[in-house]
Scaffold this motif. Structure first.
Motif, PDB file in Angstrom:
ATOM      1  N   UNK A   1     -15.105 -17.328  -4.928  1.00 49.07           N
ATOM      2  CA  UNK A   1     -14.755 -18.313  -5.935  1.00 49.07           C
ATOM      3  C   UNK A   1     -13.982 -17.736  -7.103  1.00 49.07           C
ATOM      4  N   UNK A   2     -13.956 -16.392  -7.223  1.00 43.61           N
ATOM      5  CA  UNK A   2     -13.210 -15.742  -8.300  1.00 43.61           C
ATOM      6  C   UNK A   2     -11.717 -15.725  -7.981  1.00 43.61           C
ATOM      7  N   UNK A   3     -10.922 -15.321  -8.982  1.00 44.82           N
ATOM      8  CA  UNK A   3      -9.481 -15.188  -8.800  1.00 44.82           C
ATOM      9  C   UNK A   3      -9.008 -13.840  -9.333  1.00 44.82           C
ATOM     10  N   UNK A   4      -8.104 -13.221  -8.603  1.00 47.11           N
ATOM     11  CA  UNK A   4      -7.427 -12.001  -9.036  1.00 47.11           C
ATOM     12  C   UNK A   4      -6.031 -12.402  -9.493  1.00 47.11           C
ATOM     13  N   UNK A   5      -5.670 -12.004 -10.715  1.00 45.89           N
ATOM     14  CA  UNK A   5      -4.369 -12.353 -11.291  1.00 45.89           C
ATOM     15  C   UNK A   5      -3.552 -11.076 -11.443  1.00 45.89           C
ATOM     16  N   UNK A   6      -2.375 -11.051 -10.827  1.00 46.20           N
ATOM     17  CA  UNK A   6      -1.533  -9.863 -10.867  1.00 46.20           C
ATOM     18  C   UNK A   6      -0.260 -10.074 -11.664  1.00 46.20           C
ATOM     19  N   UNK A   7       0.105  -9.054 -12.435  1.00 44.87           N
ATOM     20  CA  UNK A   7       1.325  -9.095 -13.242  1.00 44.87           C
ATOM     21  C   UNK A   7       2.315  -8.066 -12.698  1.00 44.87           C
ATOM     22  N   UNK A   8       3.610  -8.413 -12.596  1.00 39.32           N
ATOM     23  CA  UNK A   8       4.591  -7.506 -11.989  1.00 39.32           C
ATOM     24  C   UNK A   8       4.566  -6.107 -12.610  1.00 39.32           C
ATOM     25  N   UNK A   9       4.456  -5.098 -11.747  1.00 37.59           N
ATOM     26  CA  UNK A   9       4.515  -3.713 -12.192  1.00 37.59           C
ATOM     27  C   UNK A   9       3.193  -3.116 -12.594  1.00 37.59           C
ATOM     28  N   UNK A  10       2.164  -3.931 -12.792  1.00 31.85           N
ATOM     29  CA  UNK A  10       0.862  -3.395 -13.202  1.00 31.85           C
ATOM     30  C   UNK A  10       0.201  -2.628 -12.057  1.00 31.85           C
ATOM     31  N   UNK A  11      -0.340  -1.458 -12.369  1.00 25.56           N
ATOM     32  CA  UNK A  11      -1.118  -0.718 -11.388  1.00 25.56           C
ATOM     33  C   UNK A  11      -2.529  -1.288 -11.322  1.00 25.56           C
ATOM     34  N   UNK A  12      -3.136  -1.201 -10.144  1.00 25.29           N
ATOM     35  CA  UNK A  12      -4.506  -1.679  -9.984  1.00 25.29           C
ATOM     36  C   UNK A  12      -5.192  -0.914  -8.863  1.00 25.29           C
ATOM     37  N   UNK A  13      -6.498  -1.073  -8.809  1.00 25.26           N
ATOM     38  CA  UNK A  13      -7.287  -0.445  -7.765  1.00 25.26           C
ATOM     39  C   UNK A  13      -8.406  -1.398  -7.362  1.00 25.26           C
TER      40      UNK A  13
END
Length: 282
Positions: A59-71
């Motif tokens: 039910x959660x959401x992951x929001x991604x922004x261009x160029x951001x690193x994540x793990x």
């Protein structure tokens, strides 16, 4: 990781991700290639970006922004499934180019979004007459309208507390169709109801009761999108003990009644358009 493209043309791409990573698997750094809104439909995982950690559950959401690193990590649970929408810059601009919104990171299960997430999943599975691109754009537009400039930062919680919260969320998700009380979930993770409530809310951004109700709403939206059973049966099957409470709760989340949501899933686009035009109710 199984990656299945669902839609690859136009201003929105849709990808089905199924991760089988287990506890102890070494995480690695990735980078968002564009604007991304991913609906977590099953399982749980940790999301780390820009120095902030989020625990994402169904039910959660992951929001991604261009160029951001994540793990992405799996410290507390095994595997997850997500439906991910990758939006072209021109679509983001048309919806409302607000960079701060697209840096939200991880969102807890929000009732107004997860019912649209289930509608999008039904479209991706071809269980709805709504196009998956239509459902994705509706989801993205509602996300921008709902989040706005509101801060969504959560307090930093110890790893042990996050693990307990995730375990409790998974248990609640499994037993959501049953009559449950706060004591039941607290007992599963060995805490008093008071400490459990505080720990769960801090780690996941919603209270245990909110998560339980929203787990039931997710299941209800799924059944309404592709099932012929009567709405009364849907209400009782997902765990609501009272039909009027179900109709009221679903309408508050979806902006339309269960019956109209079912009609929207079957292709009545006017209902979806009316829903997007409706004001945000806090």
């Amino acid at each position: 990781m199984t990656v299945t493209p669902v839609l690859q043309r136009g201003p929105i791409a849709v990808v089905d991700y199924r991760c089988t990573a287990a506890q102890g698997d070494e995480p690695f750094v990735e980078r968002h290639g564009g604007y991304t809104l991913s609906y977590v439909r099953r399982g749980s995982f940790g999301y780390r970006t820009r120095g902030t950690a989020y625990e994402l559950v169904a039910g959660s959401f992951l929001v991604g922004f261009p160029g951001d690193e994540f793990m992405c990590t799996h410290e507390h649970a095994h595997g997850d499934e997500c439906l991910s929408f990758e939006l072209a810059p021109e679509l983001v601009e048309a919806i409302g180019d607000r960079p701060e919104v697209w840096r939200a990171g991880g969102l807890p299960p929000l009732a107004e979004l997860l019912v649209l997430g289930e509608l999008a999943q039904a479209a991706a599975d071809r269980r709805s007459d709504i196009g998956v691109d239509e459902a994705g754009m509706a989801l993205a537009a509602r996300f921008v309208a709902l989040i706005g400039d509101r801060p969504l930062a959560r307090p930093v919680t110890p790893a042990r507390d996050r693990r307990r919260a995730v375990e409790a969320a998974l248990w609640l998700d499994t037993h959501a169709h049953e009559p449950l009380a706060l004591d039941d979930a607290a007992r599963e993770v060995g805490l008093s109801p008071f400490h459990f409530l505080r720990l769960f809310s801090a780690a996941l951004g919603v209270t245990p009761h909110q998560y339980l109700v929203r787990a039931r709403l997710r299941r209800a939206a799924r059944l309404l999108a592709d099932d012929e059973r009567p709405i009364t049966d849907v209400a009782y099957d997902v765990g609501f003990g009272d039909l009027s409470n179900f109709v009221r709760t679903f309408h508050r989340a979806a902006g339309v009644s269960p019956r109209r949501f079912r009609r929207a899933a079957r292709g009545e686009r006017k209902i979806l358009q009316e829903r997007l035009a409706a004001p945000i109710v806090s």
